[in-house]
Enzyme design. Structure first.
Site, PDB file in Angstrom:
ATOM      1  N   LYS A 158      38.614 -83.608   5.672  1.00 44.32           N
ATOM      2  CA  LYS A 158      38.636 -82.705   6.826  1.00 44.32           C
ATOM      3  C   LYS A 158      39.559 -83.367   7.841  1.00 44.32           C
ATOM      4  CE  LYS A 158      36.811 -79.161   9.148  1.00 44.32           C
ATOM      5  NZ  LYS A 158      37.193 -77.777   8.826  1.00 44.32           N
ATOM      6  N   ASP A 164      36.089 -77.207   3.740  1.00 41.89           N
ATOM      7  CA  ASP A 164      35.597 -75.831   3.883  1.00 41.89           C
ATOM      8  C   ASP A 164      36.302 -74.909   2.891  1.00 41.89           C
ATOM      9  OD1 ASP A 164      37.722 -76.649   5.445  1.00 41.89           O
ATOM     10  OD2 ASP A 164      37.292 -75.345   7.137  1.00 41.89           O
ATOM     11  N   ASP A 204      26.532 -80.437  -5.706  1.00 36.14           N
ATOM     12  CA  ASP A 204      25.378 -79.561  -5.937  1.00 36.14           C
ATOM     13  C   ASP A 204      25.833 -78.112  -6.061  1.00 36.14           C
ATOM     14  OD1 ASP A 204      23.508 -81.536  -6.020  1.00 36.14           O
ATOM     15  OD2 ASP A 204      22.111 -80.503  -4.674  1.00 36.14           O
TER      16      ASP A 204
END
Ligand code: NAD
Length: 359
Positions: free
Chosen positions: A190, A222, A250
């Site tokens: 990021k 993102d 996950d």
């Protein structure tokens, strides 16, 4: 011909049941390919607390440090899940093991077997062929920096920290893996907002000069979260920091459909630890119905990553593919179309894998 010492650490619940099958596969590989694997076993988690009062006894740690690789099951027991205040807990064994063995990279291959396309919640035409290898950094980031409260407890803070060295050592592992696959690496950060991410990107860009044969794509976390679901096939090897990796792996595990199919590896400078991503599954413990394929695929990862035995590792993966192709399923991956005689218990699935190794 390799001579190696493997430590089996089954842990708790179905960890015991599935690791038995993983070990049988390693024994079969040794006999078919002419290797000498010796085995020992050690306690961890609730099983170790019951026996010694310690979730990671000194004897277990000593055996771990002396092994060439570790096949791990799972830890956990309902007793502790229902008592968050318990001072001695099975998962402390897991965390201490990671620290003591200096395991800094968690590898999670996300591969969907074609036969299980319908088990995922994502459309088959988007998923078919998806095959991603995640590298999640394990020792730095917001988890381990200074944390606390101020303003009478009304403000909380967690400091995220990364050193150049930490980024470089996992970066190298990811570049090397990319070299053996499609030579594409996606580094996730990021860097438009976060300083540790700016260091992360700087280090990966510098490393890229040493691996001119690998194409590197830097992506914001993102966008990655969105693209993983929209177009998972665009990814091959992905490397990212601890927090982003926690969340993205996950999310990506859902690409593969079932928990019972996913293997992982944690590697550092010493022996690697190979384990299913699932837990001890108390709800099915002792019933003999646990899917052993995640443990068996963890054994395949062990052969490849710790021992460099690529053909042997592929032989295990091909055996799993073959039995799925022939319609065999454990209960968790069976669907309404699976005939009853093709739904097998834990040991029988293991047996079907063994039969197909060396054919
Ligand atoms: P879990 O992964 O054990 O089980 C989640 C669900 O998936 C259950 O319904 C279970 O029956 C099913 N499942 C998991 N593995 C399966 C397999 N191989 N075959 C068929 N079905 C399978 O997670 P949970 O129920 O949240 O946790 C149970 C215990 O495991 C807890 O004590 C938890 O702390 C522990 N845990 C340990 C680890 C680890 O050791 N790495 C990871 C996660 C959870």
């Amino acid at each position: 011909m390799a001579t190696k010492h493997i430590l089996i650490v089954p842990g708790d619940g179905i960890g015991q049941e599935v690791t038995t099958e993983g070990k049988r596969v390693l024994e079969k590989i040794a006999s078919v390919f002419g290797h000498t694997f010796s085995f020992d076993e050690a306690l961890v988690g609730h099983a170790a607390i019951e026996a010694t009062g310690d979730p990671l006894p000194a004897e277990t740690l000593d055996k771990m440090k002396k092994s060439d690789a570790i096949l791990f099951g799972a830890v956990g027991h309902p007793k502790y899940d229902n008592d968050p205040s318990a001072k001695v807990r099975p998962e402390q064994g897991l965390l201490r093991m990671r620290k003591e063995l200096g395991l800094y990279a968690n590898l999670r291959p996300i591969k969907l077997f074609d036969e299980l396309l319908s088990a995922s919640s994502i459309k088959p035409e988007i998923l078919k062929g998806a095959d991603i290898l995640f590298f999640r950094e394990l020792t730095g980031d917001i988890y381990f920096g200074e944390k606390g409260r101020k303003n009478n407890g009304d403000t909380a803070f967690d400091i995220a920290e990364y050193s150049r060295y930490e980024v470089e050592r996992i970066g190298r592992k990811a570049f090397e893996a990319a070299r053996t696959r499609s030579k594409r690496l996606c580094s996730v950060d990021k860097a438009n907002v976060i300083e540790t991410s700016r260091l992360w990107r700087e280090v990966i860009q510098k490393l890229a000069l040493e691996y001119p044969d690998v194409t590197v794509d830097h992506q914001f976390v993102d966008a990655t979260a969105m693209l993983l679901i929209k177009d998972p096939r665009r990814f091959d090897v992905v490397v990212t920091a601890n927090l982003f990796g926690d969340i993205l792996t996950d999310e990506a595990s859902q690409i593969a459909g079932s928990m019972g199919m996913l293997a992982s590896a944690s590697i550092g400078d010493g022996p690697g630890v190979y384990e299913p991503i699932h837990g001890s599954a108390h709800d099915i413990t002792g019933k003999g119905i646990a899917n052993p394929l995640a443990s068996i695929l963890s054994a395949a990862l062990l052969l490849d990553i710790s021992f460099g035995l690529k053909a042997e590792s592929n032989a295990v993966i091909k055996a799993v593919e073959a039995l799925l192709k022939e319609g065999f399923r454990s209960a968790d991956i069976a669907d309404a179309n699976t005939p009853a005689d093709k739904i097998l218990n834990t040991a029988a699935i293991g047996e079907e894998v063994l039969k197909r190794i060396g054919k």
